[in-house]
Design a protein around this motif. Structure first.
Motif, PDB file in Angstrom:
ATOM      1  N   GLY A  22      18.344  33.731  53.845  1.00 48.76           N
ATOM      2  CA  GLY A  22      17.781  34.064  55.145  1.00 48.76           C
ATOM      3  C   GLY A  22      17.299  32.815  55.851  1.00 48.76           C
ATOM      4  N   ASP A  23      16.517  33.014  56.899  1.00 46.18           N
ATOM      5  CA  ASP A  23      16.051  31.887  57.701  1.00 46.18           C
ATOM      6  C   ASP A  23      15.044  30.999  56.976  1.00 46.18           C
ATOM      7  OD1 ASP A  23      17.674  32.606  59.792  1.00 46.18           O
ATOM      8  OD2 ASP A  23      16.138  33.825  60.767  1.00 46.18           O
ATOM      9  N   ASP A  43      18.851  35.150  61.311  1.00 50.83           N
ATOM     10  CA  ASP A  43      19.077  35.251  62.756  1.00 50.83           C
ATOM     11  C   ASP A  43      19.363  33.915  63.432  1.00 50.83           C
ATOM     12  OD1 ASP A  43      18.639  38.069  62.949  1.00 50.83           O
ATOM     13  OD2 ASP A  43      16.497  37.679  62.674  1.00 50.83           O
ATOM     14  N   ASP A  44      19.353  32.803  62.704  1.00 49.19           N
ATOM     15  CA  ASP A  44      19.552  31.481  63.296  1.00 49.19           C
ATOM     16  C   ASP A  44      20.991  31.020  63.045  1.00 49.19           C
ATOM     17  OD1 ASP A  44      19.574  28.844  64.092  1.00 49.19           O
ATOM     18  OD2 ASP A  44      17.901  28.228  62.825  1.00 49.19           O
ATOM     19  N   PRO A  45      21.854  31.065  64.057  1.00 52.04           N
ATOM     20  CA  PRO A  45      23.259  30.711  63.848  1.00 52.04           C
ATOM     21  C   PRO A  45      23.480  29.246  63.471  1.00 52.04           C
ATOM     22  CG  PRO A  45      22.826  31.084  66.172  1.00 52.04           C
ATOM     23  CD  PRO A  45      21.574  31.448  65.429  1.00 52.04           C
ATOM     24  N   GLN A  46      22.469  28.395  63.657  1.00 51.64           N
ATOM     25  CA  GLN A  46      22.583  26.983  63.301  1.00 51.64           C
ATOM     26  C   GLN A  46      22.025  26.674  61.903  1.00 51.64           C
ATOM     27  OE1 GLN A  46      24.296  25.040  65.418  1.00 51.64           O
ATOM     28  NE2 GLN A  46      24.491  26.901  66.630  1.00 51.64           N
ATOM     29  N   LEU A  84      32.462  25.170  50.777  1.00 47.62           N
ATOM     30  CA  LEU A  84      31.382  25.973  51.346  1.00 47.62           C
ATOM     31  C   LEU A  84      31.930  26.979  52.341  1.00 47.62           C
ATOM     32  CD1 LEU A  84      28.355  26.560  52.184  1.00 47.62           C
ATOM     33  CD2 LEU A  84      28.705  24.776  53.898  1.00 47.62           C
ATOM     34  N   VAL A  85      31.434  28.205  52.244  1.00 48.11           N
ATOM     35  CA  VAL A  85      31.738  29.231  53.235  1.00 48.11           C
ATOM     36  C   VAL A  85      30.453  29.997  53.502  1.00 48.11           C
ATOM     37  CG1 VAL A  85      32.989  31.382  53.687  1.00 48.11           C
ATOM     38  CG2 VAL A  85      34.136  29.510  52.521  1.00 48.11           C
ATOM     39  N   ARG A  86      30.139  30.208  54.791  1.00 46.25           N
ATOM     40  CA  ARG A  86      29.019  31.076  55.158  1.00 46.25           C
ATOM     41  C   ARG A  86      29.602  32.393  55.637  1.00 46.25           C
ATOM     42  NH1 ARG A  86      25.754  29.833  60.344  1.00 46.25           N
ATOM     43  NH2 ARG A  86      27.078  31.438  61.230  1.00 46.25           N
ATOM     44  N   ILE A  87      29.092  33.480  55.072  1.00 41.54           N
ATOM     45  CA  ILE A  87      29.505  34.810  55.477  1.00 41.54           C
ATOM     46  C   ILE A  87      28.262  35.528  55.983  1.00 41.54           C
ATOM     47  CG2 ILE A  87      30.453  37.011  54.712  1.00 41.54           C
ATOM     48  CD1 ILE A  87      32.022  35.383  52.581  1.00 41.54           C
ATOM     49  N   ASP A  88      28.257  35.896  57.242  1.00 44.18           N
ATOM     50  CA  ASP A  88      27.104  36.575  57.828  1.00 44.18           C
ATOM     51  C   ASP A  88      27.122  38.050  57.442  1.00 44.18           C
ATOM     52  OD1 ASP A  88      26.516  34.158  58.963  1.00 44.18           O
ATOM     53  OD2 ASP A  88      27.235  34.688  60.954  1.00 44.18           O
TER      54      ASP A  88
END
Length: 99
Positions: A12-13, A38-41, A50-54
């Protein structure tokens, strides 16, 4: 993403996991940041290993969906680690395995 080890973190953030990204080239494991914040950056969306999955929502149903949706990809790894909660860990000491 072709290393033997995969780490999947639910982040999370306010998670401590950005520490793990600081030495991306030094890792011998791939990393999925399963992001519910909630912070897209906050985390990069991709990079070397590396992979980010929302994914919003409760932790366990979200992880179940992730595993179901990416079944073929994670079967290629020898080991998969799902650390539960934040770990203050440096990339050089978090491998636990040698390749």
């Amino acid at each position: 993403m072709k290393r033997r080890f995969l780490v999947v973190v639910r982040a999370g953030d306010r998670s401590m996991h950005p520490q793990w990204l600081a030495q991306a080239g030094a890792r011998n494991w791939d990393l999925i940041v399963h992001y519910y914040g909630d912070d897209p950056q906050r985390y990069p969306t991709s990079g070397d290993g590396l992979v980010r999955i929302d994914s919003k929502g409760p932790k366990w149903p979200a992880l179940h969906k992730l595993l179901s949706d990416t079944r073929d990809a994670w079967r290629e790894y020898d080991y998969i680690w799902f650390p539960d909660d934040d770990l203050a860990q440096a990339a050089r000491t978090s491998t636990g395995c040698s390749s």
